[in-house]
Design a protein around this motif. Structure first.
Motif, PDB file in Angstrom:
ATOM      1  N   LYS A  88      34.940  43.114  36.671  1.00 16.42           N
ATOM      2  CA  LYS A  88      35.537  43.026  35.334  1.00 16.42           C
ATOM      3  C   LYS A  88      37.026  42.674  35.347  1.00 16.42           C
ATOM      4  CE  LYS A  88      32.300  46.357  33.316  1.00 16.42           C
ATOM      5  NZ  LYS A  88      32.161  47.704  32.694  1.00 16.42           N
ATOM      6  N   ASP A  89      37.740  43.036  36.419  1.00 15.63           N
ATOM      7  CA  ASP A  89      39.200  42.863  36.432  1.00 15.63           C
ATOM      8  C   ASP A  89      39.671  41.546  37.034  1.00 15.63           C
ATOM      9  OD1 ASP A  89      39.549  45.272  35.184  1.00 15.63           O
ATOM     10  OD2 ASP A  89      39.918  46.407  37.023  1.00 15.63           O
ATOM     11  N   PHE A  90      38.730  40.645  37.350  1.00 17.31           N
ATOM     12  CA  PHE A  90      39.121  39.396  38.014  1.00 17.31           C
ATOM     13  C   PHE A  90      38.401  38.194  37.398  1.00 17.31           C
ATOM     14  CE2 PHE A  90      39.838  42.791  40.967  1.00 17.31           C
ATOM     15  CZ  PHE A  90      41.050  42.462  41.553  1.00 17.31           C
ATOM     16  N   THR A  91      39.040  37.038  37.570  1.00 17.01           N
ATOM     17  CA  THR A  91      38.409  35.768  37.259  1.00 17.01           C
ATOM     18  C   THR A  91      38.019  35.104  38.577  1.00 17.01           C
ATOM     19  OG1 THR A  91      39.726  35.424  35.247  1.00 17.01           O
ATOM     20  CG2 THR A  91      38.700  33.484  36.236  1.00 17.01           C
ATOM     21  N   PRO A  92      36.731  34.995  38.897  1.00 17.22           N
ATOM     22  CA  PRO A  92      36.349  34.262  40.108  1.00 17.22           C
ATOM     23  C   PRO A  92      36.626  32.776  39.909  1.00 17.22           C
ATOM     24  CG  PRO A  92      34.409  34.926  38.873  1.00 17.22           C
ATOM     25  CD  PRO A  92      35.577  35.517  38.154  1.00 17.22           C
ATOM     26  N   ILE A  93      37.238  32.150  40.920  1.00 13.44           N
ATOM     27  CA  ILE A  93      37.618  30.736  40.795  1.00 13.44           C
ATOM     28  C   ILE A  93      36.734  29.849  41.668  1.00 13.44           C
ATOM     29  CG2 ILE A  93      39.477  29.044  41.147  1.00 13.44           C
ATOM     30  CD1 ILE A  93      41.442  31.394  40.557  1.00 13.44           C
ATOM     31  N   ALA A  94      36.681  30.153  42.970  1.00 11.12           N
ATOM     32  CA  ALA A  94      35.878  29.321  43.874  1.00 11.12           C
ATOM     33  C   ALA A  94      35.705  30.025  45.207  1.00 11.12           C
ATOM     34  CB  ALA A  94      36.523  27.956  44.093  1.00 11.12           C
ATOM     35  N   ARG A  95      34.602  29.768  45.835  1.00  8.13           N
ATOM     36  CA  ARG A  95      34.369  30.201  47.215  1.00  8.13           C
ATOM     37  C   ARG A  95      35.240  29.355  48.133  1.00  8.13           C
ATOM     38  NH1 ARG A  95      29.141  31.676  49.517  1.00  8.13           N
ATOM     39  NH2 ARG A  95      29.569  32.595  51.563  1.00  8.13           N
ATOM     40  N   GLY A  96      35.711  29.954  49.230  1.00  6.62           N
ATOM     41  CA  GLY A  96      36.471  29.204  50.221  1.00  6.62           C
ATOM     42  C   GLY A  96      35.648  28.899  51.463  1.00  6.62           C
ATOM     43  N   GLY A  97      34.713  29.816  51.774  1.00  8.40           N
ATOM     44  CA  GLY A  97      33.880  29.641  52.957  1.00  8.40           C
ATOM     45  C   GLY A  97      33.559  30.976  53.590  1.00  8.40           C
ATOM     46  N   ASN A  98      33.254  30.968  54.872  1.00  7.63           N
ATOM     47  CA  ASN A  98      32.952  32.174  55.639  1.00  7.63           C
ATOM     48  C   ASN A  98      33.907  32.294  56.822  1.00  7.63           C
ATOM     49  OD1 ASN A  98      30.779  33.103  54.126  1.00  7.63           O
ATOM     50  ND2 ASN A  98      29.263  31.985  55.347  1.00  7.63           N
ATOM     51  N   LEU A  99      34.208  33.537  57.173  1.00 10.28           N
ATOM     52  CA  LEU A  99      34.979  33.837  58.381  1.00 10.28           C
ATOM     53  C   LEU A  99      34.024  34.514  59.362  1.00 10.28           C
ATOM     54  CD1 LEU A  99      38.324  35.281  56.976  1.00 10.28           C
ATOM     55  CD2 LEU A  99      38.195  33.536  58.739  1.00 10.28           C
TER      56      LEU A  99
END
Length: 325
Positions: free
Chosen positions: A117-128
């Motif tokens: 609820k407290d964030f706006t998801p923007i985009a995945r970056g990948g996996n580490l």
């Protein structure tokens, strides 16, 4: 009409005209100043290294510098809470992992934010991808050797952690194989690796970016990647399935957020920039050299993924028998 009245009408008309002009003036195009990119781990960590490369490339695309700001500590919750309370204008962004958004709500009794609820998801970056590494002075060269040694020497081995993936992977290994190990938590991965190399602790799960250079130099020995399948980044290192630990599949994801309530057009612009970065062959290769598997997608896909991972990590932590602190 008196002169005073005429002046009053003229003044009122001028004010109205000014208000209309201000209302009609176009808002400054985003971004018109540098953007802060908050990283929840110390300089030298895998998220920091990848985040700085992303910051440089995103900045080139959107025409403004992304200034990296490290705010480590408390399982990434210090940085997450800072971003959650920031203005949702697109000038405070967060590059983070499952630590803040999937695991911390189950590892800690009091998390001062809601990861959805407290964030706006923007985009995945990948996996580490993560690897299990040990001090090379220890007398085992495989995961099965480690398990046999630990069973013969209960409680003697210690494992370090610098983030939630390290905590959960270590506890899961102990639970799945029936061994006892002492957990030694660190504020970040760099210090944990320093003590592992120095022999103060025996093993840890670390991200490839941070750990692989020490494996290549012979200061650490890699036993397995933390997933059921081998990693395309390091195909010569066995998977946990190969190493004889079935149903062990723990991966660290990376993604970009802002505070809740960001303008849709800003989110779209940033999502497009991040996708452009991961789809650039040269940048993707540079990230792979750091041990980072770069890929992205839509904002909607990332939002759904975040909720799925929150449920998945809750189960992982419960199954590993980890109690919230």
């Amino acid at each position: 009409m008196t002169a005073i009245h005429r002046l009053g009408h003229l003044f009122a008309g001028a004010l109205a005209g000014l208000a209309l002009a201000v209302a009609a003036a176009p808002a400054a195009a985003y971004p018109d100043k540098p953007v802060t990119l908050v990283v929840p781990f110390p300089a030298g960590s895998g998220t920091d290294a990848a985040g700085r490369l992303f910051a440089t490339e995103i900045g080139k695309i959107i025409g403004q510098q992304l200034v990296v700001e490290n705010r480590p500590g408390a399982n990434a919750t210090i940085a997450a809470n800072y971003v959650a309370r920031a203005q949702p204008d697109g000038y405070t962004l967060f590059v983070t992992t499952n630590t803040s958004h999937s695991a911390a709500p189950y590892l800690m009794k009091n998390v001062p934010y809601d990861p959805v609820k407290d964030f706006t998801p923007i985009a995945r970056g990948g996996n580490l991808p993560f690897i299990l590494v040990v001090n090379p002075s220890l007398p085992f060269k495989s995961v099965q050797d480690l398990v046999e040694y630990a069973k013969a020497n209960p409680g003697k081995l210690s494992y370090a952690s610098g983030n939630s993936t390290g905590i959960v992977a270590g506890a899961t290994l102990a639970q799945r194989t029936g061994i006892e190990m002492l957990h030694v938590p660190y504020k970040g991965t760099p210090q944990a690796l320093t003590d592992l190399i120095g022999g103060q602790v025996d093993l840890m799960f670390t991200d490839l970016t941070s750990g692989l250079p020490f494996v290549q130099s012979g200061k650490l020995r890699a036993l397995a990647v933390s997933t059921a399948a081998r990693s395309a980044v390091v195909p010569d290192i066995p998977s946990m399935q190969d190493a004889g630990v079935p149903d062990f599949d723990i991966n660290s994801w990376n993604g970009f957020f802002g505070p809740a309530g960001m303008p849709a057009e800003v989110v779209e612009k940033l999502n497009a920039a991040i996708n452009q970065v991961v789809n650039d062959p040269a940048t993707k290769e540079r990230l792979a050299q750091q041990g980072f598997d770069a890929f992205s997608g839509s904002q909607q896909e990332f939002a759904a993924f975040v909720q799925e991972q929150l449920a998945l990590w809750g189960k992982l932590i419960k199954d590993a028998g980890i109690q919230p602190q």
